[in-house]
Motif scaffolding. Structure first.
Motif, PDB file in Angstrom:
ATOM      1  N   LYS A 127      48.024  41.175  71.714  1.00 41.14           N
ATOM      2  CA  LYS A 127      49.465  41.008  71.546  1.00 41.14           C
ATOM      3  C   LYS A 127      50.105  42.294  71.033  1.00 41.14           C
ATOM      4  O   LYS A 127      49.644  42.890  70.060  1.00 41.14           O
ATOM      5  N   GLY A 128      51.166  42.729  71.720  1.00 36.36           N
ATOM      6  CA  GLY A 128      51.896  43.914  71.291  1.00 36.36           C
ATOM      7  C   GLY A 128      51.376  45.221  71.842  1.00 36.36           C
ATOM      8  O   GLY A 128      51.958  46.273  71.588  1.00 36.36           O
ATOM      9  N   ILE A 129      50.273  45.178  72.611  1.00 30.02           N
ATOM     10  CA  ILE A 129      49.716  46.401  73.186  1.00 30.02           C
ATOM     11  C   ILE A 129      50.083  46.462  74.664  1.00 30.02           C
ATOM     12  O   ILE A 129      49.535  45.729  75.489  1.00 30.02           O
ATOM     13  N   GLY A 130      51.039  47.330  74.991  1.00 26.03           N
ATOM     14  CA  GLY A 130      51.417  47.543  76.382  1.00 26.03           C
ATOM     15  C   GLY A 130      50.679  48.736  76.962  1.00 26.03           C
ATOM     16  O   GLY A 130      49.803  49.325  76.319  1.00 26.03           O
ATOM     17  N   LYS A 131      51.048  49.110  78.163  1.00 23.66           N
ATOM     18  CA  LYS A 131      50.309  50.162  78.869  1.00 23.66           C
ATOM     19  C   LYS A 131      50.386  51.512  78.164  1.00 23.66           C
ATOM     20  O   LYS A 131      49.368  52.197  78.010  1.00 23.66           O
ATOM     21  N   GLU A 132      51.574  51.912  77.744  1.00 28.12           N
ATOM     22  CA  GLU A 132      51.703  53.209  77.081  1.00 28.12           C
ATOM     23  C   GLU A 132      50.933  53.233  75.766  1.00 28.12           C
ATOM     24  O   GLU A 132      50.254  54.218  75.450  1.00 28.12           O
ATOM     25  N   THR A 133      51.019  52.150  75.003  1.00 24.83           N
ATOM     26  CA  THR A 133      50.291  52.083  73.732  1.00 24.83           C
ATOM     27  C   THR A 133      48.787  52.076  73.967  1.00 24.83           C
ATOM     28  O   THR A 133      48.033  52.793  73.291  1.00 24.83           O
ATOM     29  N   ALA A 134      48.331  51.275  74.927  1.00 20.20           N
ATOM     30  CA  ALA A 134      46.900  51.212  75.231  1.00 20.20           C
ATOM     31  C   ALA A 134      46.372  52.583  75.645  1.00 20.20           C
ATOM     32  O   ALA A 134      45.317  53.034  75.165  1.00 20.20           O
ATOM     33  N   ASP A 135      47.101  53.256  76.520  1.00 17.30           N
ATOM     34  CA  ASP A 135      46.635  54.554  77.003  1.00 17.30           C
ATOM     35  C   ASP A 135      46.694  55.619  75.915  1.00 17.30           C
ATOM     36  O   ASP A 135      45.863  56.537  75.882  1.00 17.30           O
ATOM     37  N   SER A 136      47.652  55.506  75.007  1.00 16.54           N
ATOM     38  CA  SER A 136      47.703  56.433  73.872  1.00 16.54           C
ATOM     39  C   SER A 136      46.473  56.258  72.990  1.00 16.54           C
ATOM     40  O   SER A 136      45.878  57.239  72.519  1.00 16.54           O
ATOM     41  N   ILE A 137      46.083  55.013  72.763  1.00 17.49           N
ATOM     42  CA  ILE A 137      44.887  54.741  71.957  1.00 17.49           C
ATOM     43  C   ILE A 137      43.645  55.274  72.659  1.00 17.49           C
ATOM     44  O   ILE A 137      42.781  55.911  72.038  1.00 17.49           O
ATOM     45  N   LEU A 138      43.551  55.044  73.966  1.00 19.65           N
ATOM     46  CA  LEU A 138      42.379  55.488  74.720  1.00 19.65           C
ATOM     47  C   LEU A 138      42.303  57.007  74.802  1.00 19.65           C
ATOM     48  O   LEU A 138      41.232  57.600  74.619  1.00 19.65           O
ATOM     49  N   CYS A 139      43.436  57.641  75.078  1.00 18.84           N
ATOM     50  CA  CYS A 139      43.455  59.097  75.248  1.00 18.84           C
ATOM     51  C   CYS A 139      43.301  59.827  73.923  1.00 18.84           C
ATOM     52  O   CYS A 139      42.417  60.670  73.757  1.00 18.84           O
ATOM     53  N   TYR A 140      44.161  59.484  72.968  1.00 16.91           N
ATOM     54  CA  TYR A 140      44.224  60.253  71.728  1.00 16.91           C
ATOM     55  C   TYR A 140      43.297  59.726  70.636  1.00 16.91           C
ATOM     56  O   TYR A 140      42.837  60.495  69.797  1.00 16.91           O
ATOM     57  N   GLY A 141      43.038  58.424  70.650  1.00 13.95           N
ATOM     58  CA  GLY A 141      42.168  57.856  69.632  1.00 13.95           C
ATOM     59  C   GLY A 141      40.706  57.880  70.026  1.00 13.95           C
ATOM     60  O   GLY A 141      39.844  58.279  69.244  1.00 13.95           O
ATOM     61  N   ALA A 142      40.428  57.466  71.276  1.00 12.55           N
ATOM     62  CA  ALA A 142      39.040  57.367  71.740  1.00 12.55           C
ATOM     63  C   ALA A 142      38.611  58.567  72.578  1.00 12.55           C
ATOM     64  O   ALA A 142      37.456  58.630  73.006  1.00 12.55           O
ATOM     65  N   SER A 143      39.521  59.511  72.830  1.00 10.34           N
ATOM     66  CA  SER A 143      39.222  60.728  73.607  1.00 10.34           C
ATOM     67  C   SER A 143      38.652  60.398  74.981  1.00 10.34           C
ATOM     68  O   SER A 143      37.652  60.981  75.420  1.00 10.34           O
ATOM     69  N   LEU A 144      39.308  59.471  75.671  1.00 13.29           N
ATOM     70  CA  LEU A 144      38.896  59.075  77.013  1.00 13.29           C
ATOM     71  C   LEU A 144      39.879  59.640  78.042  1.00 13.29           C
ATOM     72  O   LEU A 144      41.045  59.895  77.728  1.00 13.29           O
ATOM     73  N   PRO A 145      39.418  59.856  79.283  1.00 14.07           N
ATOM     74  CA  PRO A 145      40.248  60.525  80.296  1.00 14.07           C
ATOM     75  C   PRO A 145      41.329  59.624  80.888  1.00 14.07           C
ATOM     76  O   PRO A 145      41.189  59.067  81.982  1.00 14.07           O
ATOM     77  N   VAL A 146      42.422  59.492  80.157  1.00 10.49           N
ATOM     78  CA  VAL A 146      43.572  58.695  80.581  1.00 10.49           C
ATOM     79  C   VAL A 146      44.829  59.521  80.336  1.00 10.49           C
ATOM     80  O   VAL A 146      44.968  60.133  79.276  1.00 10.49           O
ATOM     81  N   LEU A 147      45.731  59.525  81.302  1.00 13.06           N
ATOM     82  CA  LEU A 147      47.001  60.230  81.132  1.00 13.06           C
ATOM     83  C   LEU A 147      48.080  59.237  80.719  1.00 13.06           C
ATOM     84  O   LEU A 147      48.337  58.259  81.428  1.00 13.06           O
ATOM     85  N   VAL A 148      48.697  59.484  79.589  1.00 10.23           N
ATOM     86  CA  VAL A 148      49.767  58.621  79.097  1.00 10.23           C
ATOM     87  C   VAL A 148      51.046  58.907  79.881  1.00 10.23           C
ATOM     88  O   VAL A 148      51.409  60.065  80.108  1.00 10.23           O
TER      89      VAL A 148
END
Length: 233
Positions: A127-148
């Motif tokens: 709840k509350g996690i949309g695409k931009e937020t999810a990708d920000s977490i994946l890219c910047y938090g988990a250092s995974l190859p996703v473009l926000v």
């Protein structure tokens, strides 16, 4: 008419901005979990407000999933009030913290232990996690190859291309633009991190709602900056 050399030009954008700005060092945060907290709190507010809310959480030593879950609702709302929409965001933070504890041992880095698409799907189920937020977490938090993708990305690309979008990209459709850009750029996690962060800096300093093209480092290769684009915003 869409330019045929868009991949080359996008790489040139990265090169010019990186030469001018260096590594933006984004996203600020002492830990991956703090980065994720910032990604949730920054929805519909300025980063200055997020920093104030995170400061409050740090003063209470609450930057951990377990401690956020254990914090009384009223206290959490009070602490994150500077970020706005505090009632909703307190729920989002608790839901995300529970999810992270239950599925990934409370560690944002562990999102990389499952296939990227699965990690993204699971985040989007919170709840509350949309695409931009999810990708920000994946890219910047988990250092995974996703473009926000965000409003800055859309504004820049529309001006850069003179009002035309590539085939298959539907204006306002997050997934179509992300798929196109990641396909063209074919970068790793660090590249996507820097590319998005550099566009954010560009949009704050030059490619604003009222653009400052005269001082923009991309004015010589941008359709809008060269005066051949659609100048309606």
């Amino acid at each position: 008419m869409l330019r045929a050399s868009i991949r080359k030009e996008l790489l040139m954008v990265h090169s010019i901005l990186f030469s001018r700005c260096g590594d933006p060092g984004w996203w600020p945060g002492d830990t991956p979990f703090e980065v994720a907290v910032g990604a949730v709190l920054t929805q519909n507010t300025s980063w200055d407000n997020v920093e104030r809310a995170i400061h409050n959480l740090k003063m209470k030593d609450l930057i951990s999933p377990d401690r956020i879950v254990e914090t009384p609702d009223e206290e959490l709302v009070r602490l994150i009030r500077p970020a706005g929409f505090f009632n909703q965001k307190s729920v989002y933070l608790k839901e995300f913290s529970r999810f992270l504890s239950d599925r990934f041992s409370g560690r944002v880095e562990n999102l990389g232990s499952v296939p990227l698409e699965r990690a993204r799907e699971e985040l989007l189920s919170v709840k509350g996690i949309g695409k931009e937020t999810a990708d920000s977490i994946l890219c910047y938090g988990a250092s995974l190859p996703v473009l926000v993708i965000d409003a800055y990305t859309w504004r820049f690309l529309e001006r850069f291309l003179g009002g035309s979008f590539p085939e298959g990209v539907r204006k306002g459709d997050y997934d179509s633009l992300q798929s196109f850009l990641m396909g063209e750029l074919s970068g790793d996690a660090l590249f996507y991190n820097r590319f998005h962060a550099l566009l954010v800096l560009l949009s704050k300093d030059h490619c604003r709602k009222t653009p400052a093209c005269g001082s923009c480092p991309l004015s010589a290769i941008c359709s809008f900056g060269m005066g051949v684009g659609n100048r309606t915003k």
